[in-house]
Design an enzyme around this catalytic site. Sequence first.
Site, PDB file in Angstrom:
ATOM      1  N   ARG A   1      34.756  90.291   8.543  1.00  0.00           N
ATOM      2  CA  ARG A   1      34.782  91.585   8.710  1.00  0.00           C
ATOM      3  C   ARG A   1      35.611  91.923   9.907  1.00  0.00           C
ATOM      4  O   ARG A   1      35.979  91.169  10.699  1.00  0.00           O
ATOM      5  CB  ARG A   1      33.539  92.328   9.224  1.00  0.00           C
ATOM      6  CG  ARG A   1      33.031  91.376  10.185  1.00  0.00           C
ATOM      7  CD  ARG A   1      31.717  92.036  10.780  1.00  0.00           C
ATOM      8  NE  ARG A   1      31.093  91.012  11.634  1.00  0.00           N
ATOM      9  CZ  ARG A   1      31.407  90.864  12.989  1.00  0.00           C
ATOM     10  NH1 ARG A   1      32.280  91.357  13.472  1.00  0.00           N
ATOM     11  NH2 ARG A   1      30.551  89.858  13.656  1.00  0.00           N
TER      12      ARG A   1
ATOM     13  N   GLY B   1      24.252  87.035  16.042  1.00  0.00           N
ATOM     14  CA  GLY B   1      23.759  87.632  17.340  1.00  0.00           C
ATOM     15  C   GLY B   1      23.131  86.857  18.131  1.00  0.00           C
ATOM     16  O   GLY B   1      22.471  86.922  19.237  1.00  0.00           O
TER      17      GLY B   1
HETATM   18  P1  ADP Z   1      25.999  83.822  16.164  1.00  0.00           P
HETATM   19  O1  ADP Z   1      26.324  83.851  14.556  1.00  0.00           O
HETATM   20  O2  ADP Z   1      24.726  83.958  16.168  1.00  0.00           O
HETATM   21  O3  ADP Z   1      26.696  84.658  17.092  1.00  0.00           O
HETATM   22  P2  ADP Z   1      27.687  81.544  16.698  1.00  0.00           P
HETATM   23  O4  ADP Z   1      27.515  80.161  15.743  1.00  0.00           O
HETATM   24  O5  ADP Z   1      28.784  82.367  16.339  1.00  0.00           O
HETATM   25  O6  ADP Z   1      26.259  82.179  16.254  1.00  0.00           O
HETATM   26  O7  ADP Z   1      27.460  81.109  18.066  1.00  0.00           O
HETATM   27  C1  ADP Z   1      27.317  82.221  19.181  1.00  0.00           C
HETATM   28  C2  ADP Z   1      27.681  81.516  20.420  1.00  0.00           C
HETATM   29  O8  ADP Z   1      26.837  80.424  20.767  1.00  0.00           O
HETATM   30  C3  ADP Z   1      28.909  80.709  20.590  1.00  0.00           C
HETATM   31  O9  ADP Z   1      29.864  81.564  21.148  1.00  0.00           O
HETATM   32  C4  ADP Z   1      28.667  79.757  21.607  1.00  0.00           C
HETATM   33  O10 ADP Z   1      28.698  80.423  22.997  1.00  0.00           O
HETATM   34  C5  ADP Z   1      27.429  79.093  21.560  1.00  0.00           C
HETATM   35  N1  ADP Z   1      27.534  78.011  20.628  1.00  0.00           N
HETATM   36  C6  ADP Z   1      27.326  77.912  19.242  1.00  0.00           C
HETATM   37  N2  ADP Z   1      27.360  76.774  18.868  1.00  0.00           N
HETATM   38  C7  ADP Z   1      27.463  75.942  19.637  1.00  0.00           C
HETATM   39  C8  ADP Z   1      27.599  74.683  20.004  1.00  0.00           C
HETATM   40  N3  ADP Z   1      27.592  73.590  18.980  1.00  0.00           N
HETATM   41  N4  ADP Z   1      27.739  73.908  21.392  1.00  0.00           N
HETATM   42  C9  ADP Z   1      27.436  74.910  22.383  1.00  0.00           C
HETATM   43  N5  ADP Z   1      27.497  76.348  22.176  1.00  0.00           N
HETATM   44  C10 ADP Z   1      27.334  76.747  20.967  1.00  0.00           C
END
Ligand code: ADP
Length: 447
Positions: free
Chosen positions: A291, A164
Amino acid sequence: MFDKVLIANRGEIALRVMRACRELGIHTVAVHSTADEEAMHVRLADESVCIGPPPARDSYLNIPAIVAACEITGAEAVHPGYGFLSENARFAEILEEHKIKFIGPSSAHIRTMGDKIEAKRTAKELGIPVVPGSEGGVSEISEARRVAKDIGYPVLIKATAGGGGRGMKVARSEAELENAIQTAQTEAKAAFGNGDVYLEKYLEKPRHIEIQVLGDGQGRAVHLGERDCSLQRRHQKVWEEAHSPALNAAQREQIGGRVAKAMQKLSYEGVGTVEFLYENGEFYFIEMNTRLQVEHPVTEMLTGLDLVQEQIRIAAGASLKYEQDDITFSGHAIECRINAENPTTFAPSPGRVENVHVPGGLGVRIDSALYAGYRIPPYYDSLIGKLIVFGKSRTECLMRLRRVLSEYVIEGVETTIPLFQRLVSEPDIIDGHYDIHWLEKYLAKNP
Ligand code: ADP
């Protein structure tokens, strides 16, 4: 095939799963909190069981109550939807111990992918490109300094147990590093009960592009193309589309093929999404969701497959009947997440829905559990509907979306419909020129 499935969720996704069950001739059991007695998913199910008081931890996250509901009703399988218990490995195990089928991957795969460090390690081993970063968790500041210098600033500190968008902090220089790590650790500990963090290169202008996969747990797996989910607010997706305006067919085949191969090696079962950041022509794995995703209808529109029916068939022991070449894509689809929120401040707007007018016409799909007179409870997330529009081309899809948004009426609560009415006429959106920061910048300039 199962005779009876219990749906351990609420709202639009509970309805979505129920529809798939009905079309497969499966009886449905709804579960609900005392706040959801009047909810549409309870009204539409064949049977329903109250599993506790309003707070999710006492009801939709209450494992003993859900297992008891299965035993009382004789449900043979549980569909967890998304959120709540959908990525809880312990829940999957407990169901297994009770001889109830969890509709989803093995608890081992859920556990591996639920730990972001393990997930990254596994992805790398399977030949999926990952974001440069620390090898594992980072606890010592001296080690963090060394890793950050190695990969280069800015760096992103992320929670191993993250989800999230919580527990993420950017450090633009060494001076900011220590403070950012401490804040991320504290936030992660509070949100997930686990303060472990790791470091990643912070990408400045990426797009979020994810690959939908489907495997049968017997070594066969295919990819169902990508979705572009770059329009985000606070790391939460707002608008999703397929195909991505940034990819061509060759790029799609290349990354999709790699992901499908990885899922074959894993013997992955069910649907899953492998999420990437995409910058300067390169893909960088960030996480895998084990999921069904909120935005799965976008893929259904392009492929004609019913992903929930596929999940259920596979859970019942069927093998994949098609090869990659049998999967074809046509047209363009966009999904808008309609939230009960103020469209400028994004403050939640629960309360009584006085009136609903749902748009229609060719290429329009609305997944929603709303009805006139329904009282949106304040306890759960604010998603009240998904508007999915299909067109033969992206241009046709955008024109249709503009038309549909002007017909959609929800009265009594505030919604994010006006935000989408603005977005659909923005030149950058029309041109497909946006990255993961576009929406926040736009909202700062155009409050
Ligand atoms: P969560 O599980 O909390 O959703 P994610 O790893 O899927 O976390 O990342 C969610 C969002 O955060 C991504 O869609 C992107 O917008 C941003 N994000 C994640 N990692 C990076 C990164 N290394 N550099 C820039 N933005 C990032």
